[in-house]
Design an enzyme around this catalytic site. Structure first.
Site, short mmCIF file in Angstrom:
data_model
loop_
_atom_site.label_atom_id
_atom_site.label_comp_id
_atom_site.label_asym_id
_atom_site.label_seq_id
_atom_site.Cartn_x
_atom_site.Cartn_y
_atom_site.Cartn_z
N GLN A 10 3.60 24.16 -6.78
CA GLN A 10 3.54 23.59 -8.02
C GLN A 10 3.25 22.05 -7.95
O GLN A 10 3.71 21.52 -7.22
CB GLN A 10 4.84 23.90 -8.91
CG GLN A 10 5.07 25.21 -9.17
CD GLN A 10 6.38 25.49 -10.14
OE1 GLN A 10 7.35 25.91 -9.43
NE2 GLN A 10 6.59 24.83 -11.19
N SER A 90 6.94 24.59 -0.72
CA SER A 90 7.69 25.38 -1.77
C SER A 90 7.09 26.71 -2.37
O SER A 90 7.02 27.62 -1.34
CB SER A 90 7.59 24.38 -3.13
OG SER A 90 8.69 24.79 -3.88
N LEU A 91 6.47 26.94 -3.33
CA LEU A 91 5.86 28.26 -3.80
C LEU A 91 4.80 28.51 -3.05
O LEU A 91 4.60 29.63 -2.58
CB LEU A 91 5.21 27.94 -5.20
CG LEU A 91 4.43 29.13 -5.71
CD1 LEU A 91 5.32 30.32 -6.16
CD2 LEU A 91 3.39 28.59 -6.94
N ARG A 115 10.86 34.74 -9.79
CA ARG A 115 11.62 33.49 -9.04
C ARG A 115 11.39 32.52 -10.32
O ARG A 115 12.43 31.75 -10.54
CB ARG A 115 10.73 33.24 -7.94
CG ARG A 115 11.02 31.96 -7.25
CD ARG A 115 10.23 31.71 -6.02
NE ARG A 115 10.64 30.71 -5.51
CZ ARG A 115 9.93 29.29 -5.53
NH1 ARG A 115 9.15 29.24 -6.34
NH2 ARG A 115 10.56 28.06 -4.49
N HIS A 199 14.86 23.50 -5.53
CA HIS A 199 15.27 22.99 -4.17
C HIS A 199 16.61 22.25 -4.19
O HIS A 199 17.06 21.58 -3.05
CB HIS A 199 14.30 22.39 -3.51
CG HIS A 199 12.94 23.06 -3.36
ND1 HIS A 199 12.80 24.49 -2.58
CD2 HIS A 199 11.94 22.99 -3.81
CE1 HIS A 199 11.66 24.78 -2.72
NE2 HIS A 199 11.02 24.03 -3.47
N GLN A 248 15.40 28.93 0.68
CA GLN A 248 14.44 27.82 0.41
C GLN A 248 14.69 27.37 -1.34
O GLN A 248 14.44 26.14 -1.65
CB GLN A 248 12.92 28.43 0.33
CG GLN A 248 11.90 27.66 -0.01
CD GLN A 248 10.91 28.19 -0.67
OE1 GLN A 248 10.94 28.65 -1.82
NE2 GLN A 248 9.62 28.01 -0.55
#
Length: 306
Positions: A10, A90-91, A115, A199, A248
């Site tokens: 993102q 991340s993603l 998610r 996170h 994560q």
């Protein structure tokens, strides 16, 4: 010398971003497949917006997954070279697992949508915040967060490059941490337009729900090694991958360590596979022996020298 491939998360999305890949049938096909599975026209959303809808995490996560998968498929259709190691920011870790054939594209689409849903439900819109702190050592950012918490949550969550750290938590605590970072000499400290404080420990309830969902998700050992954000290590079994994805969600993205680990594995280049140009410029700042190569246009897929 080998090379690594990384996938953005993102923050790399923008209305019209797929125009740069005009002529690549694989990109359009990935979006058509994603739209069918999620029963939503993701291609139109990316092409026309509105921007506020595209930036909502519920939409951004499957959109960036589809974009990364489409560009990777376009690369594989035209080039014989394959990466030595994969990672995603991340993603983007989910995109890396699809590229590694550990997770099917269909499963990843439903997984990222779930998610996104549980992340947003864990912290209502407006209650959380994220900010980028620039020009301050990691230790200074961490100290600023400790000072600013005052019983609330604010934590360093993305170690993107030396002097570039993202913090996340409850919005007022994030705003206090911005001021504390500036007082410590940060060159810039700015709130980010993100709807979820990713996170940080506020995501633990979402992680618990994700763990339950992952129990019924089929996973396979990756065909290409994937370095995970939370551990900077490989997960080679389905259960280990599930644990990595759960961790994560509430753990920092250790991107600096991940890029350095690629250099230690003998990589000379790190290729960013997806729209925008966020990760490639960070590579040399993190590790001077590495070159960052963006695949952010159709031409770049054919012109990249590896």
């Amino acid at each position: 010398m080998g090379w690594a491939m990384v996938f953005p998360g993102q923050g790399s999305q923008s209305v019209g971003m797929l125009q740069a890949y005009e002529g690549l049938a694989e990109v359009r096909a990935a979006f058509e497949e994603a739209s069918d599975h999620l029963e939503q026209d993701l291609w139109r959303l990316v092409q026309e917006g509105p921007e506020e809808d595209l930036n909502a995490t519920y939409h951004t996560q499957p959109v960036m997954l589809a974009a990364g998968v489409g560009v990777y498929r376009a690369w594989c259709a035209r080039r014989t070279e394959r990466p030595q190691v994969l990672a995603g920011h991340s993603l983007g870790e989910y995109t890396a697992l699809v590229a590694a054939e550990s997770l099917t594209f269909e499963a990843a689409l439903h997984l990222t949508r779930f998610r996104a849903t549980v992340m947003q439900e864990a912290v209502p819109v407006g209650a959380g915040g994220m900010a980028a702190i620039l020009g301050l050592p990691d230790e200074g950012v961490i100290e600023a967060c400790h000072e600013a918490a005052q019983g609330e949550v604010v934590e360093a969550v993305n170690f993107n490059s030396p002097g570039q750290v993202v913090i996340a938590g409850q919005r007022q605590a994030v705003e206090r941490a911005i001021e504390a970072a500036r007082a410590r000499g940060a060159k810039r400290a700015i709130l980010l337009a993100l709807s979820v404080p990713s996170h940080c420990s506020l995501m633990r309830p979402a992680a618990e729900r994700l763990a339950q969902y992952l129990e019924s998700t089929d996973l396979a050992p990756p065909r290409i090694p994937v370095l995970h954000n939370a551990s900077v290590g490989e997960a080679t079994t389905p259960d280990a991958i599930r644990q990595a994805l759960v961790a994560q969600l509430f753990s920092p993205v250790r991107w600096v360590e991940s890029i350095r680990a690629m250099a230690q594995r003998g990589c000379s280049q790190v290729v960013e596979c997806g729209p925008g140009k966020v990760l490639a410029p960070l590579v040399r700042r993190i590790e001077g022996t590495l070159e960052g190569v963006p695949l952010n246009t159709a031409a770049s897929i054919m012109d990249a020298t590896l």
